[in-house]
Scaffold this active site. Structure first.
Site, short mmCIF file in Angstrom:
data_model
loop_
_atom_site.label_atom_id
_atom_site.label_comp_id
_atom_site.label_asym_id
_atom_site.label_seq_id
_atom_site.Cartn_x
_atom_site.Cartn_y
_atom_site.Cartn_z
N HIS A 28 -3.48 7.61 6.52
CA HIS A 28 -3.50 6.37 5.94
C HIS A 28 -4.90 5.85 6.14
CE1 HIS A 28 -2.23 2.78 3.64
NE2 HIS A 28 -2.39 2.11 4.65
N GLU A 59 -2.15 4.40 13.87
CA GLU A 59 -1.85 5.64 13.19
C GLU A 59 -2.03 6.82 14.05
OE1 GLU A 59 -2.37 7.69 9.06
OE2 GLU A 59 -3.83 6.29 9.48
N CYS A 82 0.87 -1.13 -0.01
CA CYS A 82 0.09 -0.04 -0.04
C CYS A 82 0.74 1.38 -0.15
CB CYS A 82 -0.85 0.08 1.19
SG CYS A 82 -1.76 -1.34 1.44
N HIS A 128 -9.49 2.29 -1.12
CA HIS A 128 -8.14 1.75 -0.91
C HIS A 128 -7.74 1.49 -2.32
CE1 HIS A 128 -4.21 0.75 0.51
NE2 HIS A 128 -4.69 0.20 1.62
N LYS A 186 -9.64 8.20 2.09
CA LYS A 186 -10.03 6.52 1.57
C LYS A 186 -11.47 6.33 1.84
CE LYS A 186 -5.74 4.06 2.00
NZ LYS A 186 -4.83 4.96 2.53
N PHE A 224 1.38 -3.13 4.52
CA PHE A 224 1.76 -4.60 5.03
C PHE A 224 3.31 -4.97 4.71
CE2 PHE A 224 -2.68 -6.93 4.49
CZ PHE A 224 -3.15 -6.27 5.50
#
Length: 415
Positions: free
Chosen positions: A306, A317, A167, A343, A338, A402
């Site tokens: 994010h 976050e 991502c 995403h 998002k 990830f």
């Protein structure tokens, strides 16, 4: 000597229908309008049935011409269309004869590359009993297809590279492009990302991970709820987004419009877990971006988070932001776009960088949509649930992937 890096072109394939360019895209975000729809395929034995963001108005033959479009998988088509839009927006010619572009380059991000091309191949071999694939199968599927086509079409003779960092792919691509312009290695870089995650196997894999938000035809539009106590997971989406980065003096000399400035870039790895984020790693990336840009926490007026709407990701976050910004965190404007555009995996960092640039240019922060009930674990910053006009000097755009790979872009308003 370190050079300033101007952003002189922006381009994307809009997830809204009808999509009418950057101003329309940003206006809809500020209005809190969701581009998430319900996806129901005819796949056998079980269709895909989930909230999803597509680009409904995108016609590759119309955007690129049939001969060029036929040489590309959809991820490269989306990338090429976004790149052309950004290039035109920057006022640069698609013909390369007017100036020496031997050092100009392309840095692109994609998490999946030509997955659709490979899946089509599997279907033809296993389901249709064919013995051979198209001779274009390799060039359609290769991960560097987008940046290769972009470099060829625009005559960019410098570096042409692709980054696959889940991502964070396009955030890393933008950051590496920024470093090349700042160092003087390249005068101009075309950068961004594109991805198409609706391949059957990809969608099923994400479903198996149990991080996708559920939804049907009635509820899908509000399925992505970052920071909400009602969040149920992320929503996948396809797309392409591109930026033109240019050495500041070169941009000024040719009279280019300057949207803003990339001032810094920070990266880190959590080095702890493949899919469980860690605040300490994100803190290192945030502090690295601030230091690289020469910014203090008091200089930053907005963070495009994010914000995936996953159970574990969102609180981590916010905890990282609380640690970095300290007493300033309570008045730090934070939103997750998002919630509206979904995403885009490898293209997420690019579309969110564009959102951040437009926020700085228009001095308006878009909201986090559908945030009706804040999760107490995500408290401690100023979550915006409606668009807010305010003075914006500098902003951060977060991408936490990830693998524990973190990338943060620091941007300044044009001055």
């Amino acid at each position: 000597m370190m050079r300033r890096v101007a952003i002189t072109g922006l381009g994307l394939v809009s997830p809204y229908a009808p999509g009418e360019g950057l101003d329309d895209f940003f206006h809809r975000l500020c209005a809190g309008e969701s581009a998430v729809r319900h996806l129901l395929t005819d796949d056998q034995p079980r269709p895909l049935n989930m909230p999803f963001v597509s680009c409904p108005d995108f016609d590759p033959d119309m955007a690129l011409g049939k001969p060029l479009a036929s040489m590309m998988d959809r991820f490269a088509q989306l990338g090429m269309a976004a790149a052309f839009s950004a290039w035109d927006d920057a006022g640069l010619s698609r013909q390369s004869g007017e100036e020496n572009r031997d050092s100009w380059g392309c840095s692109w991000g994609t998490a999946l590359g030509g997955t659709l091309a490979y899946e089509k191949g599997y279907r033809e071999l296993w389901q249709k009993g064919r013995e051979r694939l198209s001779p274009l199968a390799v060039v359609l599927g290769m991960n560097n297809a987008a940046n290769a086509h972009i470099s060829i079409q625009l005559g960019l003779g410098g570096v042409s590279m692709s980054h696959t960092v889940a991502c964070a792919s396009s955030a890393v691509a933008i950051g590496e492009a920024f470093r090349r312009v700042r160092s003087g290695e390249a005068q101009v870089m075309l950068t961004g990302g594109s991805d198409v995650p609706q391949a059957y196997g990809v969608a099923r894999a994400w479903e198996a991970l149990r991080v996708l938000a559920p939804g049907n035809a009635e509820t899908s539009a509000q399925a992505c709820r970052p920071f909400s106590s009602e969040r149920r997971g992320l929503v996948l989406g396809e797309g392409g987004a591109a930026l033109v980065l240019e050495e500041w003096e070169h941009a000024v000399a040719r009279g280019a419009r300057i949207y803003g400035e990339i001032a810094g870039y920070g990266t880190s790895c959590d080095h702890s877990h493949l899919v469980k984020p860690e605040a300490a790693g994100q803190v290192r990336a945030l502090r690295a971006a601030l230091a690289d840009a020469g910014l203090t926490v008091a200089d930053v007026d907005y963070v495009n988070a994010h914000g995936t709407a996953t159970a574990e990701g969102d609180p981590v976050e916010i905890e990282a932001l609380r640690q970095v910004f300290g007493t300033h965190a309570a008045t730090l404007a934070v939103s997750a776009s998002k919630s509206m555009h979904g995403h885009l995996l490898g293209a997420a960092g690019a579309i969110e960088a564009i959102v951040t640039v437009l926020a700085l240019r228009q001095q308006i922060v878009p909201p986090t949509a559908h945030l009706d009930a804040l999760d107490p674990a995500c408290a401690g910053v100023e979550h915006l649930t409606q668009a807010s006009a305010r003075p914006l000097r500098a902003a951060l755009s977060n991408s936490f992937a990830f693998g524990g790979s973190n990338a943060v872009l620091a941007l300044r308003a044009a001055s």
